[in-house]
Design an enzyme around this catalytic site. Structure first.
Site, short mmCIF file in Angstrom:
data_model
loop_
_atom_site.label_atom_id
_atom_site.label_comp_id
_atom_site.label_asym_id
_atom_site.label_seq_id
_atom_site.Cartn_x
_atom_site.Cartn_y
_atom_site.Cartn_z
N CYS A 125 0.80 -1.24 0.00
CA CYS A 125 0.00 0.00 0.00
C CYS A 125 0.83 1.30 0.00
CB CYS A 125 -0.95 0.02 1.18
SG CYS A 125 -1.56 -1.56 1.73
N ARG A 134 6.11 -11.59 5.70
CA ARG A 134 5.51 -11.42 7.02
C ARG A 134 5.99 -12.55 7.93
NH1 ARG A 134 -0.74 -10.07 5.17
NH2 ARG A 134 -0.20 -8.33 3.79
N GLN A 168 1.13 -11.17 -3.31
CA GLN A 168 -0.25 -10.72 -3.27
C GLN A 168 -0.70 -10.27 -4.65
OE1 GLN A 168 -0.15 -7.60 -0.22
NE2 GLN A 168 -1.68 -8.78 0.90
N ASP A 203 -2.46 -7.75 -5.50
CA ASP A 203 -2.88 -6.57 -4.77
C ASP A 203 -3.33 -5.48 -5.73
OD1 ASP A 203 -3.30 -5.16 -2.49
OD2 ASP A 203 -1.20 -4.81 -2.02
N HIS A 206 -5.13 -1.22 -5.67
CA HIS A 206 -5.70 -0.09 -4.95
C HIS A 206 -6.44 0.79 -5.94
CE1 HIS A 206 -2.41 -1.41 -2.27
NE2 HIS A 206 -3.32 -1.15 -1.34
N LYS A 220 -15.58 -3.53 4.90
CA LYS A 220 -15.05 -4.36 3.84
C LYS A 220 -16.05 -5.43 3.42
CE LYS A 220 -12.76 -7.71 6.90
NZ LYS A 220 -11.56 -8.53 7.13
N HIS A 268 -8.63 -0.96 -0.93
CA HIS A 268 -7.73 -2.09 -1.11
C HIS A 268 -8.54 -3.23 -1.73
CE1 HIS A 268 -4.74 -0.46 1.86
NE2 HIS A 268 -5.84 0.08 2.37
#
Length: 575
Positions: free
Chosen positions: A273, A302, A320, A322, A324, A404, A450
């Protein structure tokens, strides 16, 4: 979520199991025994080291207790009396759990037979109402989930209202064992984990990497078609960036130790992000540019505790899918609807059609003004309803920074998997002071969403592998066709067939080993390849191939061009 009745049965079964363990073994210290979506468990500390061979005896003692139909009785105690009861019973873990109960809250104990437990309940009326149950496995579990605490012994079990329900569940469990992606990953040579490399870090083998590349290519192509632009960002970032984003305050335990470079500290990125935000802030933005849809296959790191690592499903380094979305207020609802439609398109392409949404609303502690929360939540709800997706409300389940939608899919044997997430974020735009110039010439705060479709490629691959039990559809199979010459005299023609298919973009192998045809067929079946093309004298003479398809058997003789047309249609249609 399980029903209240099943919750009570499983919770009660956990207590009966604890009572049975206390009856069979000496000096047992009890921790907790909650019900779960799949069954129940209880954690113990005792001198005896539990082994699978102990489970039948524990189960037999449970049946004896259940047959007694002892009532579950509840009694309230004040804190002093509760402490004395637990001290007299020499239950140190329970004493610590008692300290967790806030002052003024009711302290309750439940008793069945001679077993007494600190517990909020609820339970069935008596042990005879527990239903059908089965003990499943033994595992280790750190007290309170902290690896610095003692390792306890955990027994897992399950319970259902009827023997029929239990039998059906155990059958699904056996099928799940057969589909275990860790076993299939080794058997089909798709991936591995090597302790000399590091736990929780995946090594992709050629065939697994081939499938991953197919997934990634499809992912990129479909994102471009849905109006996204793709980004690439670094694997590390300065500590100041993670301080500003809040990760060092709220997420540091999941981040790896910093790297000292040029007298400055860098961290391996746990999320993408902040990088996407800095790209947004690389210049001033106008309302005319919005919405911006930016996606990345970004590898993040992580720290997951070793006890929770699980094949591809829980790892320490993963990629990910991912994205945005930065948009204006009046664009929010349509953007969410587009994401939901995109999710359905993506999941349907991979063979998942049973999808359910969970709308997670504002928690007790949250950032952002109420108007934004209400508008964001309404936008999520309207988008779900307009897309005709079945959904439940997860009251208070949103993150502190926004509501979410979580999407869950069901696989081939009915298991539900958490997959896609669409998450509003009111926190990061404020922290990074993000803005755009509106049509009024003033600065406005953009909405930030996200969005992950697969979640991570590693976990998605594990789900996909178990869903298909390793028998991937033709478009995903690492090897789509294997040509099997019967004898050496058929090698040249077999190789020419393989070359023709390769030129058409079909993934093909030619088995030239000096093995019997039966052995070659067995190997191909064991590897779950979609097609076998058998070549003998007749095929060489006629310029054809004898086609066998996985799951269907003989399709008969086909000309090469006919087979190419046949398989290409299946590949393009993603059947």
């Amino acid at each position: 979520m399980i029903s209240d009745t099943l919750y009570r049965q499983r919770h009660s079964a956990a207590h009966v199991m604890a009572a049975a363990v206390g009856n069979l073994f000496d000096d047992v210290k009890f921790d907790i025994g909650p019900p779960t979506d799949e069954g129940f468990y209880y954690d113990f500390d005792m001198p005896h080291r539990l082994v699978p061979e102990d489970l039948p005896a524990i189960e037999a003692e449970m049946h004896r207790l259940v047959n007694g139909a002892d009532p579950f009785t509840c009694r309230e105690l004040d804190r002093d009396a509760a402490t004395k009861l637990l001290q007299d019973a020499q239950q140190p873990f329970k004493i610590e759990r008692l300290a967790d109960i806030p002052a003024g809250d009711t302290i309750t104990f439940y008793q069945n037979g001679e077993f007494v437990d600190l517990c909020r309940g609820p339970h069935v009326e008596n042990t005879g109402q527990i239903g059908a149950f089965k003990l499943l496995s033994i595992a280790g579990s750190y007290y309170r989930g902290n690896e610095n605490n003692p390792m306890l012994q955990r027994i897992y079990g399950t319970a259902f209202p009827s023997r029929k329900d239990l039998k059906a569940y155990l059958k699904r469990l056996e099928e799940a064992r057969k589909r275990d992606h860790r076993r299939l990953g080794t058997e089909l040579e798709l991936f591995s984990v090597n302790e000399e490399v590091g736990t929780g870090l995946i090594l992709w083998h050629p065939k697994g990497a081939r499938i991953r590349n197919i997934i990634e290519t499809f992912w990129r192509d479909t994102h471009y078609k849905h109006g996204y632009e793709l980004l690439y960002t670094p694997h590390i970032g300065l500590s100041d960036l993670w301080q500003k984003s809040g990760h060092l305050d709220c997420y540091k335990d999941a981040m790896y130790a910093p790297l000292d470079i040029d007298d400055r500290q860098y961290y391996l990125k746990p999320m993408n992000c902040p990088f996407h935000i800095k790209i947004y802030q690389s210049r001033n933005r106008s309302y005319r540019e919005l919405p911006l849809r930016w996606a990345e296959l970004g590898t993040v790191y992580r720290y997951e505790k070793s006890g929770v690592l699980h094949g591809l499903l829980r790892v320490r380094g993963f990629t990910q899918d991912d994205a945005h979305i930065f948009c204006a207020t009046n664009q929010v609802e349509s953007e969410i609807a587009d994401v939901l439609t995109f999710c359905q398109t993506m999941w349907n392409a991979f063979g998942f059609t049973d999808i359910k949404a969970y709308l997670a609303t504002k928690p007790e502690k949250a950032v952002g003004d109420d108007d934004r929360w209400e508008q964001a939540t309404a936008s999520l709800r309207n988008a779900i309803e307009n897309c005709n997706i079945d959904y439940d409300i997860d009251a208070g389940g949103g993150a502190f920074y926004g509501p979410k939608i979580d999407l869950k899919i069901k696989d081939a044997i009915g298991r539900e998997w958490q997959t896609s997430t669409i998450q509003f974020d009111f926190n990061l735009p404020e922290r990074f002071d993000m803005w755009y110039i509106g049509d009024d010439g003033q600065k406005h705060r953009p909405y930030m969403v996200h969005r992950a479709l697969h979640g991570s490629l590693e976990r998605f691959f594990g789900i996909l592998l178990e869903h298909y039990a390793g028998a991937f559809p033709v478009w995903l199979a690492p090897v789509q066709v294997r040509v099997l010459p019967i004898a050496d005299a058929h090698h040249d023609f077999s190789q020419s067939v393989a070359d023709t298919l390769t030129a058409e973009g079909i993934r093909v192998e030619c088995d030239m080993r000096r093995e019997s045809l039966g052995a070659k067929i067995r190997k191909t079946r064991n590897e779950r390849l979609p097609y076998m093309l058998i070549v003998g004298d007749k095929e060489v003479e006629t310029g054809s191939v004898s086609v066998r398809k996985r799951g269907e058997g003989q399709l008969g003789s086909m000309e090469i061009s006919g087979f190419v047309e046949h398989i290409m249609k299946e590949i393009n249609d993603k059947e």
